[in-house]
Scaffold this motif. Sequence first.
Motif, PDB file in Angstrom:
ATOM      1  N   VAL A  28       0.844  -1.202   0.000  1.00  0.00           N
ATOM      2  CA  VAL A  28       0.000   0.000   0.000  1.00  0.00           C
ATOM      3  C   VAL A  28       0.877   1.249   0.000  1.00  0.00           C
ATOM      4  N   SER A  29       1.908   1.251   0.823  1.00  0.00           N
ATOM      5  CA  SER A  29       2.819   2.404   0.866  1.00  0.00           C
ATOM      6  C   SER A  29       3.528   2.604  -0.467  1.00  0.00           C
ATOM      7  N   THR A  30       3.939   1.509  -1.079  1.00  0.00           N
ATOM      8  CA  THR A  30       4.610   1.591  -2.382  1.00  0.00           C
ATOM      9  C   THR A  30       3.664   2.159  -3.435  1.00  0.00           C
ATOM     10  N   GLN A  31       2.451   1.651  -3.472  1.00  0.00           N
ATOM     11  CA  GLN A  31       1.477   2.140  -4.445  1.00  0.00           C
ATOM     12  C   GLN A  31       1.153   3.619  -4.224  1.00  0.00           C
ATOM     13  N   LEU A  32       1.113   4.022  -2.977  1.00  0.00           N
ATOM     14  CA  LEU A  32       0.863   5.429  -2.658  1.00  0.00           C
ATOM     15  C   LEU A  32       1.989   6.323  -3.171  1.00  0.00           C
ATOM     16  N   GLN A  33       3.218   5.863  -3.016  1.00  0.00           N
ATOM     17  CA  GLN A  33       4.360   6.629  -3.523  1.00  0.00           C
ATOM     18  C   GLN A  33       4.363   6.661  -5.051  1.00  0.00           C
ATOM     19  N   LEU A  34       4.036   5.545  -5.683  1.00  0.00           N
ATOM     20  CA  LEU A  34       3.982   5.506  -7.142  1.00  0.00           C
ATOM     21  C   LEU A  34       2.864   6.396  -7.694  1.00  0.00           C
ATOM     22  N   LEU A  35       1.758   6.451  -6.973  1.00  0.00           N
ATOM     23  CA  LEU A  35       0.626   7.271  -7.409  1.00  0.00           C
ATOM     24  C   LEU A  35       1.000   8.742  -7.492  1.00  0.00           C
ATOM     25  N   THR A  36       1.825   9.194  -6.574  1.00  0.00           N
ATOM     26  CA  THR A  36       2.233  10.608  -6.560  1.00  0.00           C
ATOM     27  C   THR A  36       3.610  10.818  -7.188  1.00  0.00           C
ATOM     28  N   SER A  37       4.113   9.808  -7.877  1.00  0.00           N
ATOM     29  CA  SER A  37       5.441   9.913  -8.479  1.00  0.00           C
ATOM     30  C   SER A  37       5.424  10.833  -9.693  1.00  0.00           C
ATOM     31  N   SER A  38       6.605  11.262 -10.076  1.00  0.00           N
ATOM     32  CA  SER A  38       6.725  12.161 -11.230  1.00  0.00           C
ATOM     33  C   SER A  38       6.347  11.458 -12.530  1.00  0.00           C
ATOM     34  N   ALA A  39       6.513  10.143 -12.604  1.00  0.00           N
ATOM     35  CA  ALA A  39       6.154   9.403 -13.821  1.00  0.00           C
ATOM     36  C   ALA A  39       4.657   9.522 -14.103  1.00  0.00           C
ATOM     37  N   VAL A  40       3.831   9.295 -13.087  1.00  0.00           N
ATOM     38  CA  VAL A  40       2.377   9.387 -13.253  1.00  0.00           C
ATOM     39  C   VAL A  40       1.975  10.847 -13.413  1.00  0.00           C
ATOM     40  N   GLU A  41       2.577  11.706 -12.613  1.00  0.00           N
ATOM     41  CA  GLU A  41       2.248  13.137 -12.652  1.00  0.00           C
ATOM     42  C   GLU A  41       2.516  13.745 -14.028  1.00  0.00           C
ATOM     43  N   SER A  42       3.629  13.376 -14.650  1.00  0.00           N
ATOM     44  CA  SER A  42       3.955  13.942 -15.964  1.00  0.00           C
ATOM     45  C   SER A  42       2.991  13.452 -17.040  1.00  0.00           C
ATOM     46  N   VAL A  43       2.577  12.196 -16.968  1.00  0.00           N
ATOM     47  CA  VAL A  43       1.624  11.672 -17.943  1.00  0.00           C
ATOM     48  C   VAL A  43       0.270  12.388 -17.797  1.00  0.00           C
ATOM     49  N   VAL A  44      -0.162  12.595 -16.549  1.00  0.00           N
ATOM     50  CA  VAL A  44      -1.433  13.289 -16.304  1.00  0.00           C
ATOM     51  C   VAL A  44      -1.333  14.744 -16.765  1.00  0.00           C
ATOM     52  N   SER A  45      -0.221  15.413 -16.457  1.00  0.00           N
ATOM     53  CA  SER A  45      -0.030  16.804 -16.884  1.00  0.00           C
ATOM     54  C   SER A  45      -0.063  16.929 -18.398  1.00  0.00           C
ATOM     55  N   THR A  46       0.534  15.985 -19.082  1.00  0.00           N
ATOM     56  CA  THR A  46       0.529  15.996 -20.547  1.00  0.00           C
ATOM     57  C   THR A  46      -0.885  15.775 -21.085  1.00  0.00           C
ATOM     58  N   ALA A  47      -1.613  14.857 -20.471  1.00  0.00           N
ATOM     59  CA  ALA A  47      -2.974  14.560 -20.933  1.00  0.00           C
ATOM     60  C   ALA A  47      -3.927  15.726 -20.696  1.00  0.00           C
ATOM     61  N   LEU A  48      -3.761  16.405 -19.566  1.00  0.00           N
ATOM     62  CA  LEU A  48      -4.685  17.497 -19.215  1.00  0.00           C
ATOM     63  C   LEU A  48      -4.222  18.863 -19.731  1.00  0.00           C
ATOM     64  N   HIS A  49      -2.984  18.965 -20.151  1.00  0.00           N
ATOM     65  CA  HIS A  49      -2.381  20.224 -20.624  1.00  0.00           C
ATOM     66  C   HIS A  49      -2.237  21.266 -19.515  1.00  0.00           C
ATOM     67  N   PHE A  50      -2.177  20.840 -18.286  1.00  0.00           N
ATOM     68  CA  PHE A  50      -1.848  21.700 -17.149  1.00  0.00           C
ATOM     69  C   PHE A  50      -1.418  20.806 -15.998  1.00  0.00           C
ATOM     70  N   HIS A  51      -0.831  21.408 -14.979  1.00  0.00           N
ATOM     71  CA  HIS A  51      -0.290  20.656 -13.841  1.00  0.00           C
ATOM     72  C   HIS A  51      -1.301  20.664 -12.686  1.00  0.00           C
ATOM     73  N   PRO A  52      -2.058  19.567 -12.496  1.00  0.00           N
ATOM     74  CA  PRO A  52      -3.048  19.542 -11.418  1.00  0.00           C
ATOM     75  C   PRO A  52      -2.412  19.240 -10.062  1.00  0.00           C
ATOM     76  N   THR A  53      -3.090  19.670  -9.016  1.00  0.00           N
ATOM     77  CA  THR A  53      -2.652  19.391  -7.652  1.00  0.00           C
ATOM     78  C   THR A  53      -3.627  18.398  -7.031  1.00  0.00           C
ATOM     79  N   VAL A  54      -3.096  17.280  -6.563  1.00  0.00           N
ATOM     80  CA  VAL A  54      -3.931  16.255  -5.931  1.00  0.00           C
ATOM     81  C   VAL A  54      -3.300  15.835  -4.609  1.00  0.00           C
ATOM     82  N   ALA A  55      -4.126  15.239  -3.766  1.00  0.00           N
ATOM     83  CA  ALA A  55      -3.659  14.649  -2.515  1.00  0.00           C
ATOM     84  C   ALA A  55      -4.020  13.170  -2.552  1.00  0.00           C
ATOM     85  N   ALA A  56      -3.072  12.331  -2.227  1.00  0.00           N
ATOM     86  CA  ALA A  56      -3.306  10.881  -2.213  1.00  0.00           C
ATOM     87  C   ALA A  56      -3.037  10.360  -0.809  1.00  0.00           C
TER      88      ALA A  56
END
Length: 151
Positions: free
Chosen positions: A77-105
């Motif tokens: 669970v801790s690993t998945q939580l870290q991966l969820l907020t990782s730069s790899a996922v964040e960059s893909v989401v930012s590219t898809a949305l065309h802006f940098h969203p702020t989320v809390a996990a």
Amino acid sequence: MPTDEAILEFDLWRYIRIIGRRKWWIIGVAILGLLAGSAYAYTAPKKYTATALLQVEPARGSIIITGPTPTVAPSDVSTQLQLLTSSAVESVVSTALHFHPTVAATQVGATDVLSITTSNTSPTQAALIVNAYAKNFVSYEREIAVKTLTS
């Protein structure tokens, strides 16, 4: 010699008389505060919150054909939580949305569930953000699982 109670009673009545003399100032300040608070409440932008929940699957080093179903370790669970907020996922989401969203996990209690939450002035935009995070995280996890199995 006056007692403490008499002095206290005298002070109390004196304060009540002072408040009575200044009652219009007190009422005016209270009304002014009420008007200012109401004006802010009606003009402040609305904030909408959206939340997506993801269930963590147990980490599998190899394919299990028979035997007990693997359980989720707290480290999974801790690993998945870290991966969820990782730069790899964040960059893909930012590219898809065309802006940098702020989320809390966060982890939901002591469960195997992760919660992704965001706030936005648009309810549609808030839902779009958390759904994009959830979708891209699942795709990222699937990609890692496929690479692990093929290697």
